[in-house]
Motif scaffolding. Structure first.
Motif, PDB file in Angstrom:
ATOM      1  N   ARG A   1       0.879  -0.788   0.291  1.00 18.21           N
ATOM      2  CA  ARG A   1       0.023  -0.048  -0.150  1.00 18.21           C
ATOM      3  C   ARG A   1       1.225   0.882  -0.161  1.00 18.21           C
ATOM      4  O   ARG A   1       1.811   0.860   0.453  1.00 18.21           O
ATOM      5  N   VAL A   2       1.032   2.440  -0.891  1.00 19.73           N
ATOM      6  CA  VAL A   2       1.649   2.654  -0.881  1.00 19.73           C
ATOM      7  C   VAL A   2       1.130   4.519  -1.222  1.00 19.73           C
ATOM      8  O   VAL A   2      -0.085   4.276  -1.860  1.00 19.73           O
ATOM      9  N   VAL A   3       1.583   5.529  -0.894  1.00 19.15           N
ATOM     10  CA  VAL A   3       1.190   6.852  -1.137  1.00 19.15           C
ATOM     11  C   VAL A   3       2.498   7.806  -1.307  1.00 19.15           C
ATOM     12  O   VAL A   3       3.431   7.367  -1.218  1.00 19.15           O
ATOM     13  N   GLN A   4       2.927   8.692  -2.399  1.00 13.94           N
ATOM     14  CA  GLN A   4       3.018   9.107  -3.304  1.00 13.94           C
ATOM     15  C   GLN A   4       3.183  10.714  -2.304  1.00 13.94           C
ATOM     16  O   GLN A   4       1.665  11.033  -3.085  1.00 13.94           O
ATOM     17  N   THR A   5       4.251  11.434  -2.324  1.00 14.52           N
ATOM     18  CA  THR A   5       3.873  12.336  -1.655  1.00 14.52           C
ATOM     19  C   THR A   5       4.797  13.732  -2.484  1.00 14.52           C
ATOM     20  O   THR A   5       5.512  13.642  -2.975  1.00 14.52           O
ATOM     21  N   ILE A   6       4.264  14.493  -2.511  1.00 16.11           N
ATOM     22  CA  ILE A   6       4.657  15.855  -3.829  1.00 16.11           C
ATOM     23  C   ILE A   6       5.422  16.450  -2.588  1.00 16.11           C
ATOM     24  O   ILE A   6       5.495  17.669  -1.822  1.00 16.11           O
ATOM     25  N   GLY A   7       6.650  16.045  -2.904  1.00 22.68           N
ATOM     26  CA  GLY A   7       7.438  17.064  -2.012  1.00 22.68           C
ATOM     27  C   GLY A   7       7.601  16.377  -0.924  1.00 22.68           C
ATOM     28  O   GLY A   7       7.016  15.713  -0.049  1.00 22.68           O
ATOM     29  N   VAL A   8       8.928  17.355   0.625  1.00 19.05           N
ATOM     30  CA  VAL A   8       8.768  16.116   1.651  1.00 19.05           C
ATOM     31  C   VAL A   8       8.102  16.688   2.885  1.00 19.05           C
ATOM     32  O   VAL A   8       7.842  18.106   2.353  1.00 19.05           O
ATOM     33  N   PRO A   9       6.997  16.078   3.181  1.00 17.62           N
ATOM     34  CA  PRO A   9       5.751  16.601   3.725  1.00 17.62           C
ATOM     35  C   PRO A   9       6.466  17.417   4.772  1.00 17.62           C
ATOM     36  O   PRO A   9       7.032  17.191   5.532  1.00 17.62           O
TER      37      PRO A   9
ATOM     38  N   LEU B   1      -0.945  11.289  -2.543  1.00 13.67           N
ATOM     39  CA  LEU B   1      -1.899  10.899  -3.746  1.00 13.67           C
ATOM     40  C   LEU B   1      -1.511   9.225  -2.935  1.00 13.67           C
ATOM     41  O   LEU B   1      -0.557   8.679  -2.956  1.00 13.67           O
ATOM     42  N   GLN B   2      -2.128   9.144  -2.872  1.00 13.10           N
ATOM     43  CA  GLN B   2      -2.478   7.662  -2.596  1.00 13.10           C
ATOM     44  C   GLN B   2      -2.394   6.726  -4.234  1.00 13.10           C
ATOM     45  O   GLN B   2      -3.098   6.682  -4.946  1.00 13.10           O
ATOM     46  N   ILE B   3      -1.987   5.405  -4.107  1.00 12.06           N
ATOM     47  CA  ILE B   3      -1.948   5.042  -5.308  1.00 12.06           C
ATOM     48  C   ILE B   3      -3.050   3.535  -5.501  1.00 12.06           C
ATOM     49  O   ILE B   3      -2.581   2.698  -4.716  1.00 12.06           O
ATOM     50  N   GLY B   4      -3.540   3.886  -6.883  1.00 12.16           N
ATOM     51  CA  GLY B   4      -4.100   2.420  -7.006  1.00 12.16           C
ATOM     52  C   GLY B   4      -3.983   1.644  -7.862  1.00 12.16           C
ATOM     53  O   GLY B   4      -3.043   1.376  -8.261  1.00 12.16           O
ATOM     54  N   PRO B   5      -4.684   0.829  -9.011  1.00 10.22           N
ATOM     55  CA  PRO B   5      -5.459   0.533 -10.243  1.00 10.22           C
ATOM     56  C   PRO B   5      -4.366   0.464 -10.962  1.00 10.22           C
ATOM     57  O   PRO B   5      -4.167   1.847 -11.568  1.00 10.22           O
ATOM     58  N   GLN B   6      -3.416  -0.123 -12.160  1.00 10.27           N
ATOM     59  CA  GLN B   6      -2.762  -0.156 -13.486  1.00 10.27           C
ATOM     60  C   GLN B   6      -4.109   0.234 -14.478  1.00 10.27           C
ATOM     61  O   GLN B   6      -4.324  -0.282 -14.745  1.00 10.27           O
ATOM     62  N   ILE B   7      -3.791   1.434 -15.101  1.00 15.05           N
ATOM     63  CA  ILE B   7      -4.849   1.697 -15.865  1.00 15.05           C
ATOM     64  C   ILE B   7      -3.637   0.492 -17.315  1.00 15.05           C
ATOM     65  O   ILE B   7      -4.429   0.400 -17.889  1.00 15.05           O
ATOM     66  N   ASP B   8      -2.184   1.119 -17.338  1.00 11.81           N
ATOM     67  CA  ASP B   8      -1.310   1.369 -18.262  1.00 11.81           C
ATOM     68  C   ASP B   8      -0.070   1.340 -17.628  1.00 11.81           C
ATOM     69  O   ASP B   8       0.052   1.865 -16.500  1.00 11.81           O
ATOM     70  N   PRO B   9       1.174   0.040 -18.366  1.00 10.42           N
ATOM     71  CA  PRO B   9       2.333   0.262 -17.237  1.00 10.42           C
ATOM     72  C   PRO B   9       2.253   1.457 -17.440  1.00 10.42           C
ATOM     73  O   PRO B   9       3.103   2.425 -18.087  1.00 10.42           O
ATOM     74  N   GLY B  10       3.138   2.142 -15.596  1.00 13.53           N
ATOM     75  CA  GLY B  10       3.688   3.204 -15.154  1.00 13.53           C
ATOM     76  C   GLY B  10       2.279   4.317 -15.282  1.00 13.53           C
ATOM     77  O   GLY B  10       2.819   5.149 -14.807  1.00 13.53           O
ATOM     78  N   VAL B  11       1.211   3.738 -15.496  1.00 15.09           N
ATOM     79  CA  VAL B  11       0.152   4.963 -15.283  1.00 15.09           C
ATOM     80  C   VAL B  11      -0.802   4.420 -14.395  1.00 15.09           C
ATOM     81  O   VAL B  11      -1.565   3.435 -14.770  1.00 15.09           O
ATOM     82  N   PRO B  12      -1.235   4.526 -12.592  1.00 12.75           N
ATOM     83  CA  PRO B  12      -2.019   4.326 -11.797  1.00 12.75           C
ATOM     84  C   PRO B  12      -2.798   5.386 -11.757  1.00 12.75           C
ATOM     85  O   PRO B  12      -2.779   6.264 -12.199  1.00 12.75           O
TER      86      PRO B  12
END
Ligand code: ADP
Length: 420
Positions: A28-36, A375-386
């Protein structure tokens, strides 16, 4: 938060690419924009901090990366993953070497690996040489990159030019023999004084053999490929729960500022399918976004309830050249990004809660305008694009950030099914 893996990515879409691979492998992954600024209030296995450090001066990249490291350590990260581009985008001045060394120093470790291999995307490493598709890196077009021209495919040499530490190689014969052989090779390299080892990998099987050998290594440096072998080190296995997002609601829209070939095809395909689309003319744009937003929203309001609307500046190379000749490339780019970002914000305020953004720079501008910091990362639509889920100023929304050349031709019509 129970984060075990802390990641530092040197650019925005690269961060998403890494997060996507981790999710697909069970994290389960969250991506942050810059350092929180503080702790995250989420249950995740990994956090990917997206920096903009690929082409900044090396000292700045090092400083940013160390701030990210300290934050990740404070959140309990057990292993650090420094993510760079699968084409090893760098120069003799950095930034891969200097950032790697600074992270090693800060972590007090004398050994790490380096491999941009990402076989799913055609990036393979053989005898230390990086291939992009069927050709060596320095024949792939990357030799002409404006900022990071890659004129040598031998990664041992490339890495050695940008680090003080001795660079070695774990070659395919070792990787083929599995985790124990890789571990023995690592021990031997350390005795020889090697601090960074390039690792061969030509298939996902190679990366899955590498994974267990990296268990407990304080720092891993790589493209996004190595990520597929790491979650298993914490007993995590691929599952659909890792990519689960809150249910989607609201209206749908697409904002496209990418002029890359794949995006041009996607725009044409969407229009050919009868999709509602409005083109922005960069020559009509001024620094003031109000008139363009008003025009776009007047057009979009009655259409939004019928299906996704597309607002785009996507244009053919000749048209882009002509506009750049009139306005200058940087001014044209900034005007368009600014306008599309304001449009994305207005769309969100009008009830759009499912948003596709096409273009790396365009995504950065839109995310900022929407007030999104993670951003919480969800299911992939195409390689590299969730698909991702985020809380912006206008409320929660699902969005996907597609870098220019990613996605199939029908991306703008098929993407929504991934949220159903
Ligand atoms: P990609 O991921 O395809 O590279 P980006 O969004 O990163 O897409 O970059 C595209 C750049 O081109 C942005 O700065 C954008 O503002 C600019 N741009 C978009 N449309 C036009 C256009 N019609 N003329 C000139 N520049 C444009």
């Amino acid at each position: 938060m129970t984060m075990v893996l802390g990641c530092i990515a040197d650019d925005f879409t690269g961060a998403t690419d890494l997060a996507n691979n981790l999710v697909r492998s069970g994290m389960r992954v969250v991506q942050t924009i810059g350092v929180p600024t503080g702790a995250l209030n989420v249950e995740v296995d990994a956090v990917v901090v997206a920096l903009k450090s690929r082409t900044t001066p090396a000292a700045e990249a090092v400083a940013q990366s160390l701030v990210a490291l300290r934050w990740l350590q404070a959140q309990g990260a057990q292993q650090i993953y420094f993510k760079y581009c699968s084409t090893f985008d760098s120069t003799p001045a950095g930034n891969i070497g200097p950032v790697t060394e600074a992270l090693m120093d800060a972590l007090g470790t004398d050994f790490t690996i380096a491999t941009p291999a990402f076989p799913d995307n055609g990036r393979t490493v053989f005898k230390g040489y990086l291939f992009a598709g069927n050709v060596l890196l320095n024949e792939s077009g990357m030799q002409n990159h404006p900022l990071t021209p890659m004129q040598d495919a031998n990664l041992v040499r490339v890495m050695q030019a940008q680090t003080q530490r001795q660079v070695g190689l774990i070659d395919y014969t070792v990787v083929a023999r599995g985790p124990q052989a890789i571990g023995e090779r690592i021990a031997a390299l350390r005795v020889e004084g090697v601090g960074v080892a390039i690792v061969d990998a030509t298939s996902n099987d190679d990366l899955l053999r590498l994974g267990p050998a990296l268990k407990g290594m304080p720092l891993v440096t790589a493209g996004s490929g190595v990520a597929i072998g790491l979650p298993a080190n914490w007993g995590l296995v691929p599952s659909s729960t890792a990519s689960q997002l809150p249910p989607a609601q609201g209206l749908r829209a697409i904002v496209s500022g990418s002029c890359s070939q794949a995006t041009r095809r996607q725009v044409a395909h969407f229009k050919a399918q009868g999709g509602a689309a409005l083109a922005l003319d960069p020559l009509q744009l001024t620094g003031d976004t109000e008139p363009v937003v008003a025009k776009v929203m007047a057009w979009a309001q009655p259409l939004l309830s019928q299906g996704p609307v597309l607002v785009y500046s996507t244009a053919e190379p000749e048209a882009v050249k002509a506009i750049q000749a009139r306005l200058g490339a940087a001014t044209a780019g900034a005007l368009v990004e600014h306008a599309l970002a304001a449009v994305a914000r207005a769309l969100a305020q009008a009830g759009v809660q499912q948003l596709v953004v096409a273009g790396g720079e365009t995504s950065g501008a839109c995310v900022q305008a929407l007030g999104i910091t993670q951003l919480q990362i969800g299911p992939q639509i195409d390689p590299g694009v969730p698909w991702c889920h985020a809380h912006g100023d206008a409320g929660p929304l699902h969005l996907t950030l597609k870098s220019g050349n990613f996605g199939t031709e029908d991306f703008f019509t098929k993407a929504w099914a991934g949220l159903a």
